[in-house]
Scaffold this active site. Structure first.
Site, PDB file in Angstrom:
ATOM      1  N   LYS A 149       0.859  -1.207   0.000  1.00  0.00           N
ATOM      2  CA  LYS A 149       0.000   0.000   0.000  1.00  0.00           C
ATOM      3  C   LYS A 149       0.885   1.243   0.000  1.00  0.00           C
ATOM      4  O   LYS A 149       2.033   1.203   0.442  1.00  0.00           O
ATOM      5  CB  LYS A 149      -0.936   0.045   1.215  1.00  0.00           C
ATOM      6  CG  LYS A 149      -0.279   0.085   2.609  1.00  0.00           C
ATOM      7  CD  LYS A 149       0.155   1.452   3.085  1.00  0.00           C
ATOM      8  CE  LYS A 149       0.766   1.405   4.487  1.00  0.00           C
ATOM      9  NZ  LYS A 149       1.636   2.543   4.791  1.00  0.00           N
ATOM     10  N   ASP A 173      -2.150  -1.676  10.382  1.00  0.00           N
ATOM     11  CA  ASP A 173      -2.372  -1.676   8.926  1.00  0.00           C
ATOM     12  C   ASP A 173      -2.978  -2.986   8.418  1.00  0.00           C
ATOM     13  O   ASP A 173      -3.339  -3.085   7.243  1.00  0.00           O
ATOM     14  CB  ASP A 173      -1.031  -1.492   8.183  1.00  0.00           C
ATOM     15  CG  ASP A 173      -0.472  -0.089   8.311  1.00  0.00           C
ATOM     16  OD1 ASP A 173      -1.225   0.821   8.706  1.00  0.00           O
ATOM     17  OD2 ASP A 173       0.719   0.083   8.011  1.00  0.00           O
TER      18      ASP A 173
HETATM   19  O1  C5P Z   1       0.070  -1.445  14.989  1.00  0.00           O
HETATM   20  P1  C5P Z   1       1.502  -1.618  14.654  1.00  0.00           P
HETATM   21  O2  C5P Z   1       2.086  -2.867  15.272  1.00  0.00           O
HETATM   22  O3  C5P Z   1       1.818  -1.512  13.216  1.00  0.00           O
HETATM   23  O4  C5P Z   1       2.249  -0.409  15.349  1.00  0.00           O
HETATM   24  C1  C5P Z   1       3.637  -0.368  15.567  1.00  0.00           C
HETATM   25  C2  C5P Z   1       3.938   0.800  16.487  1.00  0.00           C
HETATM   26  O5  C5P Z   1       3.704   2.037  15.792  1.00  0.00           O
HETATM   27  C3  C5P Z   1       3.094   0.874  17.722  1.00  0.00           C
HETATM   28  O6  C5P Z   1       3.639   0.101  18.764  1.00  0.00           O
HETATM   29  C4  C5P Z   1       3.106   2.350  18.048  1.00  0.00           C
HETATM   30  O7  C5P Z   1       4.330   2.702  18.672  1.00  0.00           O
HETATM   31  C5  C5P Z   1       3.135   2.989  16.665  1.00  0.00           C
HETATM   32  N1  C5P Z   1       1.793   3.364  16.196  1.00  0.00           N
HETATM   33  C6  C5P Z   1       1.153   4.463  16.750  1.00  0.00           C
HETATM   34  N2  C5P Z   1      -0.086   4.823  16.309  1.00  0.00           N
HETATM   35  C7  C5P Z   1      -0.684   4.157  15.310  1.00  0.00           C
HETATM   36  C8  C5P Z   1      -0.034   3.042  14.702  1.00  0.00           C
HETATM   37  C9  C5P Z   1       1.196   2.672  15.175  1.00  0.00           C
HETATM   38  O8  C5P Z   1       1.703   5.110  17.646  1.00  0.00           O
HETATM   39  N3  C5P Z   1      -1.886   4.556  14.867  1.00  0.00           N
END
Ligand code: C5P
Length: 288
Positions: free
Chosen positions: A10, A139
């Site tokens: 994406k 995502d």
């Molecule tokens: O959800 P995901 O595992 O991809 O997120 C990785 C990190 O990115 C989270 O632990 C957080 O620190 C940050 N994040 C965030 N806000 C979001 C998505 C991700 O702070 N909306």
């Protein structure tokens, strides 16, 4: 039984942070677009008394092959929630650059869930699969369904949008790996609570441009709040972004929290010229 899935990358046509959420997450507003670059995902599963997952990877980029790989975690989560232990093997052909803001790992995980659900004859509804996706990462829900969506909350609150007009995007990655938590922490340090108006894009303007079907209006309203701060630490990506602009991109943007950049062109010939100028690490992709 063996099934094959395509795990598409994406890009973020629009990405803003509008606040902070509990547990260290951020409230975002993003329009994500599936593009034609994909990892090949082949899943083989046979019934077993004990759940097990193995993973092999080939292709252009190396990934961890142990249980920490999000695709393996997806398979274990599926088996646990469906109460169906299996011996699962996942074979990845990696074409999506890793740690680049293109959701390669999230897309592989979503593809594994789709594959296992096909093997299990649709045990979970789409809503059920989306709940598993949410547990795996911000995502992953978008990657399950793909196409064009406005995503809010952590990224999991999705609203399907109309597709953009056809375009050719030159996607450039330079091996400048960016960690998502590090990018968010950098934004916290710069923007505090994200409440100041001037730090934000114009979501309504972007959505109006998208629904108008006018590529020039659309490209003029793309936005990524991460872009300047992250690119300051990624000199090769910054140079690629400038090169795309110089080669006539209607817009040049970073994807996600970096460091892949893309330039949007209305003709394949112009996209090919820009790709040639960038050399290795550039691909031409189209919306899917
Ligand atoms: O959800 P995901 O595992 O991809 O997120 C990785 C990190 O990115 C989270 O632990 C957080 O620190 C940050 N994040 C965030 N806000 C979001 C998505 C991700 O702070 N909306």
């Amino acid at each position: 039984m063996t099934v094959k899935e395509k795990a598409y990358a994406k890009i973020n046509l629009y990405l803003d942070i509008v606040g902070r959420l509990p547990h260290g997450f951020h409230a975002i507003e993003t329009v994500m677009q599936t593009v034609s670059l994909y990892d090949g995902v082949t899943v083989t599963a046979i019934p077993s008394d004990i759940p097990s997952v193995t993973l092999t990877a080939s292709g252009d980029f190396a990934v961890p092959t142990g249980k920490e790989n999000l695709a393996c975690r997806a398979a274990y989560l599926y088996m646990e929630r469906a109460h169906c232990p299996m011996q699962v093997h996942i074979s990845l052909v990696k074409r999506i650059p890793v740690g680049a803001g293109l959701a390669g790992g999230s897309s592989d995980a979503a593809a594994v869930l789709r594959a296992l659900n096909r093997i299990q004859n649709g045990f979970f509804s789409t809503e059920g699969l989306l709940m598993l996706c949410e547990e795996l990462g911000s995502d992953v829900p978008f990657c399950l369904l793909g196409h064009t969506s406005l995503c809010r909350g952590r990224g999991e609150k999705m609203e399907r949008l109309s597709s953009p007009p056809p375009f050719f995007a030159v996607l450039s990655t330079n091996g400048e790996y960016v960690s998502t938590p590090t990018s968010f922490a950098r934004m916290d340090a710069l923007y505090g609570d994200f409440l100041r108006e001037e730090k934000h894009g114009n979501l309504q303007g972007f959505l109006a441009a998208l629904s108008s079907g006018d590529l020039f209006a659309l490209t003029a309203s793309t936005y990524n709040i991460f872009e300047d701060p992250v690119l300051d630490a990624c000199p090769r990506a910054k140079r690629a972004l400038l090169s795309l602009t110089e080669r006539g991109a209607l817009c040049a943007r970073m994807s996600g929290s970096g460091s892949a950049v893309f330039g949007i062109f209305d003709s394949e010939e112009a996209a090919k010229r820009a790709k040639a100028a960038l050399g290795d690490g550039a691909d031409i992709v189209q919306p899917v």
